[in-house]
Motif scaffolding. Structure first.
Motif, mmCIF file in Angstrom:
data_model
loop_
_atom_site.group_PDB
_atom_site.id
_atom_site.type_symbol
_atom_site.label_atom_id
_atom_site.label_comp_id
_atom_site.label_asym_id
_atom_site.label_seq_id
_atom_site.Cartn_x
_atom_site.Cartn_y
_atom_site.Cartn_z
ATOM 1 N N LYS A 197 0.836 -1.207 0.000
ATOM 2 C CA LYS A 197 0.000 0.000 0.000
ATOM 3 C C LYS A 197 0.872 1.259 0.000
ATOM 4 C CE LYS A 197 -3.840 -0.087 0.054
ATOM 5 N NZ LYS A 197 -4.794 -0.187 -1.080
ATOM 6 N N GLU A 198 2.001 1.206 0.702
ATOM 7 C CA GLU A 198 2.911 2.348 0.714
ATOM 8 C C GLU A 198 3.544 2.547 -0.667
ATOM 9 O OE1 GLU A 198 5.760 1.627 3.780
ATOM 10 O OE2 GLU A 198 4.247 1.492 5.371
ATOM 11 N N LEU A 199 3.888 1.447 -1.314
ATOM 12 C CA LEU A 199 4.509 1.533 -2.635
ATOM 13 C C LEU A 199 3.532 2.040 -3.691
ATOM 14 C CD1 LEU A 199 6.583 -1.779 -2.596
ATOM 15 C CD2 LEU A 199 7.509 0.539 -2.697
ATOM 16 N N GLN A 200 2.257 1.810 -3.484
ATOM 17 C CA GLN A 200 1.264 2.286 -4.442
ATOM 18 C C GLN A 200 1.283 3.808 -4.577
ATOM 19 O OE1 GLN A 200 -2.490 0.343 -3.152
ATOM 20 N NE2 GLN A 200 -2.554 -0.541 -5.210
ATOM 21 N N ARG A 201 1.731 4.487 -3.539
ATOM 22 C CA ARG A 201 1.785 5.952 -3.589
ATOM 23 C C ARG A 201 2.797 6.432 -4.634
ATOM 24 N NH1 ARG A 201 2.638 6.233 2.890
ATOM 25 N NH2 ARG A 201 0.658 5.257 3.511
ATOM 26 N N ALA A 202 3.756 5.571 -4.980
ATOM 27 C CA ALA A 202 4.749 5.941 -5.981
ATOM 28 C C ALA A 202 4.213 5.794 -7.404
ATOM 29 C CB ALA A 202 6.002 5.083 -5.817
ATOM 30 N N LYS A 203 2.952 5.350 -7.524
ATOM 31 C CA LYS A 203 2.305 5.188 -8.834
ATOM 32 C C LYS A 203 3.151 4.320 -9.768
ATOM 33 C CE LYS A 203 -0.117 9.614 -8.454
ATOM 34 N NZ LYS A 203 -0.379 10.948 -9.063
ATOM 35 N N ILE A 204 3.463 3.142 -9.282
ATOM 36 C CA ILE A 204 4.315 2.208 -10.010
ATOM 37 C C ILE A 204 3.543 1.569 -11.160
ATOM 38 C CG2 ILE A 204 5.528 -0.009 -9.795
ATOM 39 C CD1 ILE A 204 6.271 0.917 -6.929
ATOM 40 N N ASN A 205 4.149 1.561 -12.338
ATOM 41 C CA ASN A 205 3.521 0.978 -13.531
ATOM 42 C C ASN A 205 4.002 -0.437 -13.817
ATOM 43 O OD1 ASN A 205 4.152 4.190 -14.466
ATOM 44 N ND2 ASN A 205 2.033 3.478 -14.524
ATOM 45 N N ALA A 206 5.170 -0.797 -13.315
ATOM 46 C CA ALA A 206 5.719 -2.129 -13.562
ATOM 47 C C ALA A 206 6.669 -2.489 -12.430
ATOM 48 C CB ALA A 206 6.450 -2.176 -14.897
ATOM 49 N N VAL A 207 6.780 -3.790 -12.159
ATOM 50 C CA VAL A 207 7.635 -4.266 -11.077
ATOM 51 C C VAL A 207 8.640 -5.272 -11.624
ATOM 52 C CG1 VAL A 207 7.735 -5.533 -8.903
ATOM 53 C CG2 VAL A 207 5.880 -3.919 -9.314
ATOM 54 N N ALA A 208 9.918 -5.024 -11.374
ATOM 55 C CA ALA A 208 10.987 -5.953 -11.722
ATOM 56 C C ALA A 208 11.469 -6.610 -10.432
ATOM 57 C CB ALA A 208 12.138 -5.215 -12.411
ATOM 58 N N ASP A 209 11.119 -7.864 -10.238
ATOM 59 C CA ASP A 209 11.568 -8.593 -9.056
ATOM 60 C C ASP A 209 12.932 -9.209 -9.364
ATOM 61 O OD1 ASP A 209 12.004 -10.133 -6.848
ATOM 62 O OD2 ASP A 209 10.332 -11.522 -7.186
ATOM 63 N N LEU A 210 13.986 -8.596 -8.863
ATOM 64 C CA LEU A 210 15.344 -9.052 -9.110
ATOM 65 C C LEU A 210 15.847 -9.971 -8.003
ATOM 66 C CD1 LEU A 210 16.957 -5.708 -10.367
ATOM 67 C CD2 LEU A 210 15.698 -7.440 -11.667
ATOM 68 N N HIS A 211 14.963 -10.342 -7.094
ATOM 69 C CA HIS A 211 15.362 -11.135 -5.937
ATOM 70 C C HIS A 211 14.775 -12.548 -5.984
ATOM 71 C CE1 HIS A 211 17.436 -11.514 -2.280
ATOM 72 N NE2 HIS A 211 16.504 -11.163 -1.427
#
Length: 331
Positions: A63-77
């Motif tokens: 929910k906190e990350l949603q504030r950054a208005k993220i359009n795509a997620v790269a899971d490098l882990h």
């Protein structure tokens, strides 16, 4: 730390190629300074031991990350926590791609029987693949490194302004299978300090390492123990100004490579073929143990597993070989 550091050249390449995007990096607080030199990049700290602990905490983080208005997620882990977190993004309609760690190929490289000894895709390439799947392909270049930092006056004064080559030495690693014998490393440091044109700086962490490096530094002129003396951001500033870094297959090697510092690495039961060589460094800068004498190398990806009789593989790398290569690189 090494895995985190290896993301930086890839992120820098993406930012150069796509000037209209911004990147939000999710990492632990200690790692944040690694990303300070990247443009258009903000760091969000994952507090996995308290605020963001467990599934409920990860949902709070989402929910906190949603504030950054993220359009795509790269899971490098691609670990349990990130797998849970990206599910929340998927359900919200955000594009998600994950790293393929190549576990099958790495198992074939490290197994004792029917070993397939051939170079695998590098970790940097695996990170770049994730961005390509998201629609942001890049061609990695040796130029994808950070610029060196200015040293603060106090640190510069401590090191001195004599016109010497600054050589960093980081002799420790997380596992013994990746660590050069300390007695042999002392020989290297002794040889380097004989050349009046070198200033040797020792890097490490933890009480035991600091104590050993402090003792080593006291024996030699033009040798300074930096372990335990700086915060992480200041240590990165210093590393960026080195003329060369000598390290194991460990985090310090990757930190130096971020700034294009010539980085010489020593390899025991691990091997560069697994894909963890420092960014942009020539193959000659990876000095490996003797595979003719120890044919099962690499015995593991992380250096935590090796058969009986492989405890001394690093001793096949002579101090003279290391010093000679350092002199070749420094001129």
């Amino acid at each position: 730390m090494g895995d985190v550091a290896m993301t930086v050249p890839v992120l820098l390449a993406v930012l150069k190629r796509y000037p209209d995007i911004r990147i939000t990096v999710l990492t632990k607080a200690f790692m944040a300074p690694i990303f300070s030199g990247l443009p258009r990049t903000q760091v969000v700290v994952a507090q996995v031991k308290d605020k963001h602990k467990g599934v409920a905490g990860l949902y709070r983080l989402f929910k906190e990350l949603q504030r950054a208005k993220i359009n795509a997620v790269a899971d490098l882990h691609n670990v349990l926590r990130s797998n849970i977190l990206i599910r929340f993004f998927k359900f919200s309609g955000v594009r998600v791609r994950q790293i393929d760690k190549g576990r099958v190929a790495k198992k074939a490289l490290t197994r004792a029987k029917s070993k397939i000894f051939s170079p695998l895709k590098t970790t940097h390439e695996r990170y770049a693949d994730v961005f390509a799947q998201l629609g942001y392909p890049v061609q990695l270049s040796k130029a994808d490194v950070l610029t060196k930092s200015d040293l603060n006056a106090q640190l510069a004064q401590r090191i001195g302004n004599a016109p010497k080559k600054w050589v960093g030495v980081a002799p420790f690693a997380a596992f013994s299978g990746k660590m050069y014998p300390l007695a042999l490393m002392k020989e290297i440091v002794s040889d380097l300090t004989q050349y009046k044109g070198y200033k040797v700086m020792l890097f490490g962490g933890g009480k035991s390492e600091v104590a050993q490096l402090t003792k080593m530094a006291k024996v030699h002129e033009d040798c300074i123990c930096m372990a335990g003396q700086l915060d992480f951001a200041s240590e990165l500033d210093l590393i960026s100004n080195l003329d060369l870094m000598l390290a194991m297959d460990s985090g310090n090697a990757h930190l130096a490579a971020l700034y294009g510092v010539p980085t010489l690495t020593l390899w025991g039961v691990t091997h560069p073929y697994a894909g963890f060589a420092p960014f942009g460094q020539p193959a000659d800068n990876c000095i490996t143990a003797d595979r003719e004498q120890y044919p099962l190398i690499p015995t593991s990806v992380y250096g935590n597993k090796f058969p009986e009789g492989y405890e001394s593989v690093m001793e096949t790398i002579s101090p003279k070989r290391v010093v000679d290569r350092i002199q070749e690189l420094l001129g």
